[in-house]
Design an enzyme around this catalytic site. Sequence first.
Site, mmCIF file in Angstrom:
data_model
loop_
_atom_site.group_PDB
_atom_site.id
_atom_site.type_symbol
_atom_site.label_atom_id
_atom_site.label_comp_id
_atom_site.label_asym_id
_atom_site.label_seq_id
_atom_site.Cartn_x
_atom_site.Cartn_y
_atom_site.Cartn_z
ATOM 1 N N CYS A 60 0.999 -1.186 -0.055
ATOM 2 C CA CYS A 60 0.045 -0.041 0.048
ATOM 3 C C CYS A 60 0.757 1.255 0.022
ATOM 4 O O CYS A 60 1.595 1.644 1.000
ATOM 5 C CB CYS A 60 -0.978 -0.071 1.252
ATOM 6 S SG CYS A 60 -1.774 1.464 1.788
ATOM 7 N N CYS B 177 -0.006 3.760 2.622
ATOM 8 C CA CYS B 177 0.324 3.387 3.787
ATOM 9 C C CYS B 177 1.984 3.665 4.231
ATOM 10 O O CYS B 177 2.160 4.229 5.211
ATOM 11 C CB CYS B 177 0.165 1.808 3.974
ATOM 12 S SG CYS B 177 -1.587 1.197 3.865
#
Length: 108
Positions: free
Chosen positions: A32, A35
């Site tokens: 991600c 993230c």
Amino acid sequence: MSNAKDVTDSSFEADVLQSDKPVIVDFWAEWCGPCRMLSPILDDIAADHADKVNVVKVNVDDNPSISAKYGITSIPAVYVFQGGEVAAKSIGAKPKQVLEQEFAAFLG
């Protein structure tokens, strides 16, 4: 190196639900991009507010039980737990000052 502790399905209860301080939980995954952008921001918050809150990370791919229990469908998802309950949520990567405003009640 991250200031946030890695928490697993098996350690979640002890590290998060039974904590005497509020706990900011970063639900994330290796793949991600947002993230990865959020991680150093949470590290800064962990360093700046270590006396007030704990900051931990839960890899959703490695810990599907806890992710499913809290209905994590979008990441990054940042939840604040206090007294074993979800007290606040923030979804998506946000600047440090925005997160600090959203979680001001726990950082003060």
